[in-house]
Design an enzyme around this catalytic site. Structure first.
Site, PDB file in Angstrom:
ATOM      1  N   THR A  51     -51.097  38.459   5.450  1.00  0.00           N
ATOM      2  CA  THR A  51     -51.504  37.055   5.300  1.00  0.00           C
ATOM      3  C   THR A  51     -52.779  36.780   6.062  1.00  0.00           C
ATOM      4  O   THR A  51     -53.678  36.090   5.591  1.00  0.00           O
ATOM      5  CB  THR A  51     -50.373  36.139   5.803  1.00  0.00           C
ATOM      6  OG1 THR A  51     -49.193  36.374   5.038  1.00  0.00           O
ATOM      7  CG2 THR A  51     -50.762  34.678   5.734  1.00  0.00           C
ATOM      8  N   ASP A 104     -41.707  41.794  12.984  1.00  0.00           N
ATOM      9  CA  ASP A 104     -42.139  43.171  13.282  1.00  0.00           C
ATOM     10  C   ASP A 104     -42.981  43.271  14.545  1.00  0.00           C
ATOM     11  O   ASP A 104     -43.133  44.368  15.088  1.00  0.00           O
ATOM     12  CB  ASP A 104     -42.968  43.748  12.122  1.00  0.00           C
ATOM     13  CG  ASP A 104     -42.222  43.718  10.804  1.00  0.00           C
ATOM     14  OD1 ASP A 104     -42.875  43.776   9.749  1.00  0.00           O
ATOM     15  OD2 ASP A 104     -40.983  43.598  10.842  1.00  0.00           O
ATOM     16  N   HIS A 135     -40.988  47.492   9.474  1.00  0.00           N
ATOM     17  CA  HIS A 135     -42.009  48.002   8.552  1.00  0.00           C
ATOM     18  C   HIS A 135     -42.576  49.306   9.134  1.00  0.00           C
ATOM     19  O   HIS A 135     -41.795  50.197   9.463  1.00  0.00           O
ATOM     20  CB  HIS A 135     -43.063  46.935   8.332  1.00  0.00           C
ATOM     21  CG  HIS A 135     -43.753  47.104   7.019  1.00  0.00           C
ATOM     22  ND1 HIS A 135     -44.946  46.491   6.705  1.00  0.00           N
ATOM     23  CD2 HIS A 135     -43.444  47.840   5.922  1.00  0.00           C
ATOM     24  CE1 HIS A 135     -45.331  46.834   5.495  1.00  0.00           C
ATOM     25  NE2 HIS A 135     -44.436  47.649   4.994  1.00  0.00           N
TER      26      HIS A 135
HETATM   27  O1  F6P Z   1     -42.231  42.097   7.627  1.00  0.00           O
HETATM   28  C1  F6P Z   1     -40.906  41.735   7.886  1.00  0.00           C
HETATM   29  C2  F6P Z   1     -39.987  42.642   7.120  1.00  0.00           C
HETATM   30  O2  F6P Z   1     -38.677  42.241   7.345  1.00  0.00           O
HETATM   31  C3  F6P Z   1     -40.125  44.113   7.475  1.00  0.00           C
HETATM   32  O3  F6P Z   1     -39.511  44.425   8.717  1.00  0.00           O
HETATM   33  C4  F6P Z   1     -39.460  44.742   6.285  1.00  0.00           C
HETATM   34  O4  F6P Z   1     -39.828  46.094   6.101  1.00  0.00           O
HETATM   35  C5  F6P Z   1     -40.017  43.870   5.153  1.00  0.00           C
HETATM   36  O5  F6P Z   1     -40.241  42.583   5.722  1.00  0.00           O
HETATM   37  C6  F6P Z   1     -39.094  43.719   3.965  1.00  0.00           C
HETATM   38  O6  F6P Z   1     -39.847  43.050   2.959  1.00  0.00           O
HETATM   39  P1  F6P Z   1     -39.144  42.149   1.826  1.00  0.00           P
HETATM   40  O7  F6P Z   1     -38.617  40.926   2.512  1.00  0.00           O
HETATM   41  O8  F6P Z   1     -40.263  41.847   0.863  1.00  0.00           O
HETATM   42  O9  F6P Z   1     -38.048  43.005   1.243  1.00  0.00           O
END
Ligand code: F6P
Length: 338
Positions: A111, A133, A177
């Site tokens: 973002t 994260d 992540h």
């Molecule tokens: O960025 C936050 C997060 O929860 C990460 O820790 C995780 O890998 C990702 O988002 C999951 O993404 P989404 O919510 O798009 O499945």
């Protein structure tokens, strides 16, 4: 002045406290008009907006998620990067047709990269870093992280009692992540015996040897905390891969837990509420002073701000000399490496 606020990327506890911090400061301290832009950057294009008032901003401080909705912004970013100037004009027109004097973008490193691109096409923007994260470069911490660490630590605490009752190895996979911050902080706070981070890699022999050694010393169970970003040679989720390998190679009963989205849910911790409030208030202050193109940040004990162009999209990762890594090693906690 008219301020737009949007939230983009994965949700995180503390977003609503941040929206409230920006909005109430702008409205009550500076007499600004504030609108919420719904469902991320696409809400800007489709003018999917809602008026935010002192009243509508009350009662949201303790709410998880985001009252504005969110989305990943890959499509929008493609538009900004498009070779066709018309795409960028569409974004600029949407911003001006909404009568905005500034757009506040609450989100993670993706973002902030998009926000910086909007600044490059001369829109007045302010970024507020957000993610569980804790991997946004340019700030020492992001709101959402403290709450996620509390949730993950509670989960690890709970694993100790069942692991010791069954004399099992428990493997828990935590979010982050590509970063290992949640796993490092919750692993250390929860007393994990082995902590595996994407930044440090691992040697399976070291992991197996550590578990065997613990058993030889009569420690009848082990807790392994593994970050979701740790690369494994199969298509399995890391927790499943490590649980299977440990059981196969040691013969000890092993079970896995993938904590997943629980880490993003529910009410923010008091720390995250206040961090979001302070960052939001600082954003409103910058707008009042006519300062744009910045990302607000916590630097040391100060609430400050940095140039979006210097930080946008960069990752802040665990390093081998991170204090908790060094201290863990000193105490005999294994990070899966020699
Ligand atoms: O960025 C936050 C997060 O929860 C990460 O820790 C995780 O890998 C990702 O988002 C999951 O993404 P989404 O919510 O798009 O499945």
């Amino acid at each position: 002045m008219k301020v737009g606020i949007l939230t983009s990327g994965g949700d995180a506890p503390g977003i609503n406290a941040t929206i409230r911090g920006v909005g109430k400061t702008a409205i009550n301290n500076y007499g600004m008009q504030v609108i919420g832009i719904q469902n991320g950057f696409s809400g800007l294009l489709y003018k999917d907006v809602v008026e935010l008032t002192d009243k509508s901003l009350s009662g949201i401080l303790n709410l998880g998620g985001t009252i504005l909705g969110t989305a990943r912004e890959k499509v929008f970013r493609k538009m900004i990067n498009s070779p066709d100037e018309k795409d960028r004009e569409q974004i600029k027109n949407a911003y001006h047709e909404l009568g905005l004097d500034c757009l506040v973008c609450i989100g993670g490193n993706g973002t902030q990269r998009t926000t910086s691109m909007l600044s490059d096409i001369h829109l007045h923007v302010i970024g507020i870093p957000k993610t569980i994260d804790n991997d946004v470069y340019g700030t020492d911490i992001t709101f959402g992280f403290d709450t996620a660490v509390n949730i993950a630590t509670d989960a690890i605490d709970r694993l100790h009692s069942t692991a010791s009752s069954h004399r099992r190895v428990m493997v828990i996979e935590l979010m982050g992540h590509h970063a290992g911050w949640i796993t490092l902080y919750a692993g250390m706070a929860g007393g994990a015996d082995i902590i595996l981070l994407p930044e440090l890699g691992y040697n399976m022999k070291v992991v197996i040897e550590k578990i065997r050694k613990r058993m030889e010393l009569g420690k009848a169970y082990s807790i392994v905390a593994v970050a979701e970003g740790v690369e494994v040679p199969t298509k399995e989720k890391p927790a499943i891969y490590f649980a299977r390998e440990i059981q196969e190679q040691t013969g000890f009963e092993t079970r896995e837990t993938v904590l997943g989205y629980i880490q993003r849910g529910g009410s923010p911790s008091p720390y995250d509420r206040n961090l979001g409030t302070l960052l939001g208030g600082h954003a409103a202050e910058l707008i009042h002073q006519g300062i744009f193109g910045r990302m607000v940040a916590k630097l040391g004990s100060e609430i400050s701000d940095v140039a979006l162009s210097d930080v946008a999209g960069k990752l802040r990762l665990v390093t081998p000399d991170t204090d908790l890594v060094l201290q863990g090693k000193r105490m005999g906690i294994s990070f899966g490496v020699l």
